[in-house]
Design a protein around this motif. Sequence first.
Motif, PDB file in Angstrom:
ATOM      1  N   GLU A   1       0.732  -1.556   0.047  1.00 20.71           N
ATOM      2  CA  GLU A   1       0.348  -0.103   0.293  1.00 20.71           C
ATOM      3  C   GLU A   1       0.836   1.026   0.137  1.00 20.71           C
ATOM      4  OE1 GLU A   1      -4.000  -1.731   2.574  1.00 20.71           O
ATOM      5  OE2 GLU A   1      -2.424  -0.303   3.625  1.00 20.71           O
ATOM      6  N   HIS A   2       0.475   2.080  -1.052  1.00 17.02           N
ATOM      7  CA  HIS A   2       1.756   3.125  -1.137  1.00 17.02           C
ATOM      8  C   HIS A   2       0.857   4.799  -0.955  1.00 17.02           C
ATOM      9  CE1 HIS A   2       4.861   0.116  -2.397  1.00 17.02           C
ATOM     10  NE2 HIS A   2       3.888   0.156  -4.048  1.00 17.02           N
ATOM     11  N   LEU A   3       1.554   5.310  -0.188  1.00 16.71           N
ATOM     12  CA  LEU A   3       1.557   6.643  -0.318  1.00 16.71           C
ATOM     13  C   LEU A   3       1.409   7.850  -1.391  1.00 16.71           C
ATOM     14  CD1 LEU A   3       0.371   8.550   2.008  1.00 16.71           C
ATOM     15  CD2 LEU A   3       2.365   9.716   2.042  1.00 16.71           C
ATOM     16  N   VAL A   4       2.032   7.409  -2.285  1.00 18.84           N
ATOM     17  CA  VAL A   4       2.412   8.562  -3.340  1.00 18.84           C
ATOM     18  C   VAL A   4       2.300   7.318  -4.931  1.00 18.84           C
ATOM     19  CG1 VAL A   4       3.462  10.208  -1.930  1.00 18.84           C
ATOM     20  CG2 VAL A   4       5.263   8.901  -3.294  1.00 18.84           C
ATOM     21  N   GLY A   5       2.196   7.648  -5.931  1.00 16.79           N
ATOM     22  CA  GLY A   5       2.345   6.885  -6.777  1.00 16.79           C
ATOM     23  C   GLY A   5       1.621   6.193  -7.235  1.00 16.79           C
ATOM     24  N   ALA A   6       1.321   4.675  -8.219  1.00 22.03           N
ATOM     25  CA  ALA A   6       0.369   3.384  -7.631  1.00 22.03           C
ATOM     26  C   ALA A   6      -0.389   3.516  -5.955  1.00 22.03           C
ATOM     27  CB  ALA A   6       0.923   2.621  -8.597  1.00 22.03           C
ATOM     28  N   ASP A   7      -1.644   3.581  -6.105  1.00 22.80           N
ATOM     29  CA  ASP A   7      -1.870   2.782  -4.847  1.00 22.80           C
ATOM     30  C   ASP A   7      -1.225   1.520  -4.664  1.00 22.80           C
ATOM     31  OD1 ASP A   7      -3.442   5.360  -4.379  1.00 22.80           O
ATOM     32  OD2 ASP A   7      -4.804   3.744  -4.896  1.00 22.80           O
ATOM     33  N   TYR A   8      -0.828   0.212  -5.141  1.00 24.62           N
ATOM     34  CA  TYR A   8      -0.564  -0.146  -4.429  1.00 24.62           C
ATOM     35  C   TYR A   8       0.506  -1.689  -5.595  1.00 24.62           C
ATOM     36  CZ  TYR A   8      -5.475   0.034  -2.843  1.00 24.62           C
ATOM     37  OH  TYR A   8      -6.175   0.696  -1.990  1.00 24.62           O
ATOM     38  N   SER A   9       0.955  -2.149  -4.802  1.00 20.03           N
ATOM     39  CA  SER A   9       2.084  -3.206  -5.888  1.00 20.03           C
ATOM     40  C   SER A   9       1.495  -4.272  -5.333  1.00 20.03           C
ATOM     41  CB  SER A   9       3.308  -2.858  -4.717  1.00 20.03           C
ATOM     42  OG  SER A   9       3.665  -1.671  -5.559  1.00 20.03           O
ATOM     43  N   TYR A  10       1.902  -5.514  -6.425  1.00 23.20           N
ATOM     44  CA  TYR A  10       1.000  -7.409  -6.166  1.00 23.20           C
ATOM     45  C   TYR A  10       2.319  -7.754  -6.012  1.00 23.20           C
ATOM     46  CZ  TYR A  10      -3.606  -5.184  -6.573  1.00 23.20           C
ATOM     47  OH  TYR A  10      -4.318  -4.090  -6.555  1.00 23.20           O
ATOM     48  N   LYS A  11       3.288  -7.184  -6.361  1.00 21.50           N
ATOM     49  CA  LYS A  11       4.675  -8.004  -7.241  1.00 21.50           C
ATOM     50  C   LYS A  11       5.186  -9.309  -5.679  1.00 21.50           C
ATOM     51  CE  LYS A  11      10.045  -7.943  -7.870  1.00 21.50           C
ATOM     52  NZ  LYS A  11      10.917  -6.563  -8.040  1.00 21.50           N
ATOM     53  N   TRP A  12       4.899  -8.820  -4.194  1.00 22.97           N
ATOM     54  CA  TRP A  12       5.555  -9.757  -3.686  1.00 22.97           C
ATOM     55  C   TRP A  12       4.134 -10.014  -2.917  1.00 22.97           C
ATOM     56  CZ3 TRP A  12       6.853  -4.422  -4.199  1.00 22.97           C
ATOM     57  CH2 TRP A  12       7.903  -4.196  -4.613  1.00 22.97           C
ATOM     58  N   ALA A  13       2.915  -9.817  -3.093  1.00 22.71           N
ATOM     59  CA  ALA A  13       1.636 -10.201  -2.532  1.00 22.71           C
ATOM     60  C   ALA A  13       1.924 -11.770  -2.297  1.00 22.71           C
ATOM     61  CB  ALA A  13       0.282  -9.475  -3.055  1.00 22.71           C
ATOM     62  N   SER A  14       0.708 -12.670  -1.395  1.00 24.82           N
ATOM     63  CA  SER A  14       0.779 -13.983  -0.867  1.00 24.82           C
ATOM     64  C   SER A  14      -0.739 -14.340  -0.195  1.00 24.82           C
ATOM     65  CB  SER A  14       2.033 -14.799  -0.982  1.00 24.82           C
ATOM     66  OG  SER A  14       2.329 -14.361   0.467  1.00 24.82           O
ATOM     67  N   ASN A  15      -0.811 -15.569  -1.041  1.00 25.45           N
ATOM     68  CA  ASN A  15      -2.344 -15.818   0.047  1.00 25.45           C
ATOM     69  C   ASN A  15      -1.909 -16.746   0.830  1.00 25.45           C
ATOM     70  OD1 ASN A  15      -4.743 -17.722   0.525  1.00 25.45           O
ATOM     71  ND2 ASN A  15      -5.359 -16.881  -0.798  1.00 25.45           N
ATOM     72  N   SER A  16      -1.267 -16.502   1.914  1.00 24.62           N
ATOM     73  CA  SER A  16      -1.131 -17.386   2.714  1.00 24.62           C
ATOM     74  C   SER A  16      -1.266 -18.511   3.576  1.00 24.62           C
ATOM     75  CB  SER A  16       0.231 -16.971   4.652  1.00 24.62           C
ATOM     76  OG  SER A  16      -1.211 -15.704   5.121  1.00 24.62           O
ATOM     77  N   GLY A  17      -2.850 -18.970   3.246  1.00 21.00           N
ATOM     78  CA  GLY A  17      -3.557 -19.104   2.994  1.00 21.00           C
ATOM     79  C   GLY A  17      -3.373 -20.907   2.599  1.00 21.00           C
ATOM     80  N   ALA A  18      -2.832 -20.557   0.962  1.00 15.43           N
ATOM     81  CA  ALA A  18      -2.943 -21.388  -0.006  1.00 15.43           C
ATOM     82  C   ALA A  18      -1.635 -22.669   0.794  1.00 15.43           C
ATOM     83  CB  ALA A  18      -2.611 -20.911  -0.988  1.00 15.43           C
ATOM     84  N   GLN A  19      -2.786 -23.850   0.014  1.00 13.06           N
ATOM     85  CA  GLN A  19      -1.902 -24.948   0.431  1.00 13.06           C
ATOM     86  C   GLN A  19      -0.376 -25.213  -0.988  1.00 13.06           C
ATOM     87  OE1 GLN A  19      -4.502 -28.213   0.986  1.00 13.06           O
ATOM     88  NE2 GLN A  19      -5.158 -27.020   2.946  1.00 13.06           N
ATOM     89  N   ASN A  20       0.727 -25.805  -0.578  1.00  9.75           N
ATOM     90  CA  ASN A  20       1.438 -25.760  -2.104  1.00  9.75           C
ATOM     91  C   ASN A  20       0.961 -27.190  -2.290  1.00  9.75           C
ATOM     92  OD1 ASN A  20       3.025 -23.135  -1.723  1.00  9.75           O
ATOM     93  ND2 ASN A  20       3.986 -24.172   0.165  1.00  9.75           N
ATOM     94  N   VAL A  21       0.961 -27.045  -3.665  1.00  6.73           N
ATOM     95  CA  VAL A  21       0.445 -29.145  -4.217  1.00  6.73           C
ATOM     96  C   VAL A  21       1.457 -28.991  -5.101  1.00  6.73           C
ATOM     97  CG1 VAL A  21      -1.559 -30.272  -5.710  1.00  6.73           C
ATOM     98  CG2 VAL A  21      -1.858 -28.622  -3.975  1.00  6.73           C
ATOM     99  N   ASP A  22       2.622 -29.606  -5.145  1.00  5.22           N
ATOM    100  CA  ASP A  22       4.000 -29.806  -6.405  1.00  5.22           C
ATOM    101  C   ASP A  22       2.765 -30.974  -7.056  1.00  5.22           C
ATOM    102  OD1 ASP A  22       5.548 -28.368  -4.818  1.00  5.22           O
ATOM    103  OD2 ASP A  22       6.021 -30.871  -3.787  1.00  5.22           O
TER     104      ASP A  22
END
Length: 558
Positions: free
Chosen positions: A537-558
Amino acid sequence: MGNKKLSSLVLLSLSSALVLAACGGEGSTADSSESAGAKDSDQVLNLIESAEIPTMDSVQATDTVAFTALSNVNEGLYRQGLDGTVELGIAAEDPTVSEDGLVYTFTIRDEANWSNGEPVTAEDFVYSWRKLVDPATAASYSYMMAGVVANATEIIDGAVEPEKLGVKAIDEKTLEITLTSPVPYFKDLLTLAMFFPQNQAFVEEQGDKYALSSDALLYNGPFVLANWDAASLSWTYEPNAEYWDKDAVKLDAINVEVIKETSTALNLYDTDAIDRMILTGEYVAQRTGDAEMHTMPTSSVFYLKFNQQRENTPLLNANIRKALAMAFDKEAYAEVVLQNGSIPANGLVPEKLALDPSTGEDYRKQNGDLLTFNAEEAKTYFEKGLAELGVESITLELLSDDTENAKRSSEFLQSQLQTNLPGLTVTLRNVPFKVRLEADTAGEYDIELAGWGADYADPINFLELFQTENGNNKSGYSNAEYDALIDEARTNVADLDARWASLLAAEKILMEDAGIAPLYQRSYAVLQKPYVTDLGEHLVGADYSYKWASNSGAQNVD
């Protein structure tokens, strides 16, 4: 980031009062939200926006919805990091800078590619930047290069050819930029969408179709767009396999849907269909104490913009404008309509944006409250203005967005203005965000509820909007003394104290003229699922960056 960012504001971009065009720009921002979707097997988030993306052409974008999208699918020499600090983007390292501070030489990462596998080159920047300042492009954000990159002002004015712009490809991966004068916030500018590169061969191959659908775009950022066109009410972000830092991207997909009603969004949130949303009005009070709610401060300031270009408009009368600017209760608006932590604005430059270079005092605190609510004074100004016009009453139209909260905002302002200014009739026109931007550009409004969010942390990013020739100044406000002060602040970077004094003085002139009527500085009341992590969440520029976002509730499936 104009009509911010314009911005834009923008103008923003959430299920909030309005959609900001601006970095600009104007209106209010659209909402982002993310979901649980298929999180049993995939890293998926589902977002919501309160408006369509008007354009994905980085040279033509003016609003926060587009800037958020562009900043997540493309990248410039620098980008905003997760915490909002500026970090290297597709530049391999910080530039070498000449002793006079005017010539910057960048090396572009060898691994920086477009989504079709072609390398991002220095020529891609040369092409895009020339396109931005070319008068034939008529880009609202061309002013961002004026007085910054050498010859930009002259090119925009039509006096010099675009080929004379101070940007040169030394070789495929070496870019040289020559400035008009040293710019203390130049690195911040390079994070913004209008400074992104474009691939000339691809753009010309697409012709009139360029940037009107996800297939008619190239991407060099963390994500690519899918299932989008200019009329879309939904789209998807997917990881960009060609992105130089693709290993930092954790999400498999972000699904986005346009939702304009807060009530609808809340139902989706409560049924785990979305993971994040912006609350407004009475919905904030309903969720007070909710562990999943937090406040997100922003730099976005909203105001009434007065169209002074129409022939014989009463808005040419300074007393009428002052009356309108002082006739609505901002405290009541923030507490009753918004209820989300937003605060009244009595000037254009927001709180906590920039500090006095010598004393460290906040600009907003230092310049004080310049245009405040005062019903009695407003009535006096209005009566004087009516007498000067030789009429007993006037009717004005208020233009705004068609979101649920924008409609409530319009109705509040209509009631306040008509109650406190006998003889005034205010009609309302609430339209889709894209339609409002078109009406703004065409000057088809009397009063517009608009807004601007900061592209970078300097007061000039707000104040330059209302210079006479600024590409985002669609209202017709003009004051020669104001223009001169902004020019001084733009060019006089050797004496930072004198520059700061010019910025303070300029805002006082704008408020004394009631060139605009400031309304509020926005905060967001955000509901976000606990498994959504590292969504910037950013105060200036674009409101949001999703580059690093994750869903920590997701299960990793190989």
